[in-house]
Design a protein around this motif. Structure first.
Motif, PDB file in Angstrom:
ATOM      1  N   SER A 178      46.085  47.036  47.878  1.00  0.00           N
ATOM      2  CA  SER A 178      47.128  47.997  47.507  1.00  0.00           C
ATOM      3  C   SER A 178      46.606  49.399  47.266  1.00  0.00           C
ATOM      4  O   SER A 178      47.330  50.376  47.464  1.00  0.00           O
ATOM      5  CB  SER A 178      47.907  47.504  46.284  1.00  0.00           C
ATOM      6  OG  SER A 178      47.042  47.275  45.209  1.00  0.00           O
ATOM      7  N   ASN A 179      45.320  49.549  46.844  1.00  0.00           N
ATOM      8  CA  ASN A 179      44.827  50.913  46.601  1.00  0.00           C
ATOM      9  C   ASN A 179      43.469  51.188  47.257  1.00  0.00           C
ATOM     10  O   ASN A 179      42.899  52.247  47.069  1.00  0.00           O
ATOM     11  CB  ASN A 179      44.743  51.189  45.101  1.00  0.00           C
ATOM     12  CG  ASN A 179      43.742  50.322  44.379  1.00  0.00           C
ATOM     13  OD1 ASN A 179      42.957  49.615  45.003  1.00  0.00           O
ATOM     14  ND2 ASN A 179      43.777  50.365  43.054  1.00  0.00           N
ATOM     15  N   ARG A 180      42.934  50.208  48.010  1.00  0.00           N
ATOM     16  CA  ARG A 180      41.662  50.325  48.732  1.00  0.00           C
ATOM     17  C   ARG A 180      40.447  50.465  47.807  1.00  0.00           C
ATOM     18  O   ARG A 180      39.357  50.773  48.255  1.00  0.00           O
ATOM     19  CB  ARG A 180      41.674  51.489  49.744  1.00  0.00           C
ATOM     20  CG  ARG A 180      42.842  51.473  50.721  1.00  0.00           C
ATOM     21  CD  ARG A 180      43.047  50.217  51.506  1.00  0.00           C
ATOM     22  NE  ARG A 180      41.890  49.843  52.321  1.00  0.00           N
ATOM     23  CZ  ARG A 180      41.661  48.627  52.794  1.00  0.00           C
ATOM     24  NH1 ARG A 180      42.485  47.650  52.531  1.00  0.00           N
ATOM     25  NH2 ARG A 180      40.602  48.369  53.511  1.00  0.00           N
ATOM     26  N   ASN A 181      40.627  50.257  46.502  1.00  0.00           N
ATOM     27  CA  ASN A 181      39.497  50.274  45.575  1.00  0.00           C
ATOM     28  C   ASN A 181      38.554  49.120  45.913  1.00  0.00           C
ATOM     29  O   ASN A 181      38.982  48.009  46.202  1.00  0.00           O
ATOM     30  CB  ASN A 181      39.986  50.133  44.126  1.00  0.00           C
ATOM     31  CG  ASN A 181      38.845  50.198  43.135  1.00  0.00           C
ATOM     32  OD1 ASN A 181      38.152  51.198  43.066  1.00  0.00           O
ATOM     33  ND2 ASN A 181      38.647  49.126  42.391  1.00  0.00           N
ATOM     34  N   VAL A 182      37.237  49.403  45.866  1.00  0.00           N
ATOM     35  CA  VAL A 182      36.230  48.392  46.175  1.00  0.00           C
ATOM     36  C   VAL A 182      35.590  47.905  44.877  1.00  0.00           C
ATOM     37  O   VAL A 182      35.068  48.702  44.102  1.00  0.00           O
ATOM     38  CB  VAL A 182      35.141  48.951  47.110  1.00  0.00           C
ATOM     39  CG1 VAL A 182      34.049  47.927  47.343  1.00  0.00           C
ATOM     40  CG2 VAL A 182      35.751  49.405  48.425  1.00  0.00           C
ATOM     41  N   THR A 183      35.641  46.608  44.661  1.00  0.00           N
ATOM     42  CA  THR A 183      34.907  45.982  43.562  1.00  0.00           C
ATOM     43  C   THR A 183      33.583  45.483  44.131  1.00  0.00           C
ATOM     44  O   THR A 183      33.562  44.725  45.100  1.00  0.00           O
ATOM     45  CB  THR A 183      35.689  44.804  42.956  1.00  0.00           C
ATOM     46  OG1 THR A 183      36.914  45.289  42.403  1.00  0.00           O
ATOM     47  CG2 THR A 183      34.888  44.099  41.874  1.00  0.00           C
ATOM     48  N   VAL A 184      32.485  45.935  43.523  1.00  0.00           N
ATOM     49  CA  VAL A 184      31.145  45.553  43.948  1.00  0.00           C
ATOM     50  C   VAL A 184      30.699  44.366  43.100  1.00  0.00           C
ATOM     51  O   VAL A 184      30.707  44.440  41.875  1.00  0.00           O
ATOM     52  CB  VAL A 184      30.156  46.727  43.773  1.00  0.00           C
ATOM     53  CG1 VAL A 184      28.731  46.293  44.051  1.00  0.00           C
ATOM     54  CG2 VAL A 184      30.557  47.892  44.667  1.00  0.00           C
ATOM     55  N   ILE A 185      30.316  43.282  43.762  1.00  0.00           N
ATOM     56  CA  ILE A 185      29.835  42.089  43.069  1.00  0.00           C
ATOM     57  C   ILE A 185      28.388  41.843  43.490  1.00  0.00           C
ATOM     58  O   ILE A 185      28.082  41.778  44.684  1.00  0.00           O
ATOM     59  CB  ILE A 185      30.701  40.861  43.396  1.00  0.00           C
ATOM     60  CG1 ILE A 185      32.163  41.136  43.014  1.00  0.00           C
ATOM     61  CG2 ILE A 185      30.170  39.621  42.673  1.00  0.00           C
ATOM     62  CD1 ILE A 185      33.128  40.051  43.466  1.00  0.00           C
TER      63      ILE A 185
END
Length: 112
Positions: A92-99
């Motif tokens: 929905s907002n193209r935010n990337v969560t880095v794991i």
């Protein structure tokens, strides 16, 4: 050298896309689960311990391994970043969560 412990951990950075921060949290997660009383019990110095850390992230070149090594509390530490972990994109907002994932290994000279 003989490995006497290996701990695994996971960490993330949900909003900053900071691979070093995610890796640091994975390392903290791994070492937070360890308590090794043998040093005191056997009279072994923590300076004798070699700590090898491998962190997996999608962009290994974005990890500041020197900063991570300096943050380890004991032993002579080295940190290596390799391809691994996950980048999860919010549709929905193209935010990337880095794991990031981490393996923390501790080694001592062979005893006895």
């Amino acid at each position: 050298m003989q490995r006497f412990i290996i701990e695994m951990g996971m960490g993330n950075d949900q909003y900053g896309q900071d691979y070093t921060k995610a890796a640091s949290r994975a390392i903290e997660d791994a070492i937070r689960h360890s308590s090794i009383p043998m040093f005191e019990a056997m009279g072994i110095s923590h300076d004798d311990m070699e700590v090898r850390v491998t962190v997996g992230v999608q962009e290994p070149d974005a990890v500041d391994c020197a900063v991570l090594a300096e943050g380890l509390p004991r032993g002579r530490a080295t940190v290596q970043a390799v391809l691994g972990g996950l980048n999860v994109v919010n549709p929905s907002n193209r935010n990337v969560t880095v794991i990031a994932s981490a393996a923390v290994e501790a080694f001592l000279p062979k005893q006895g």
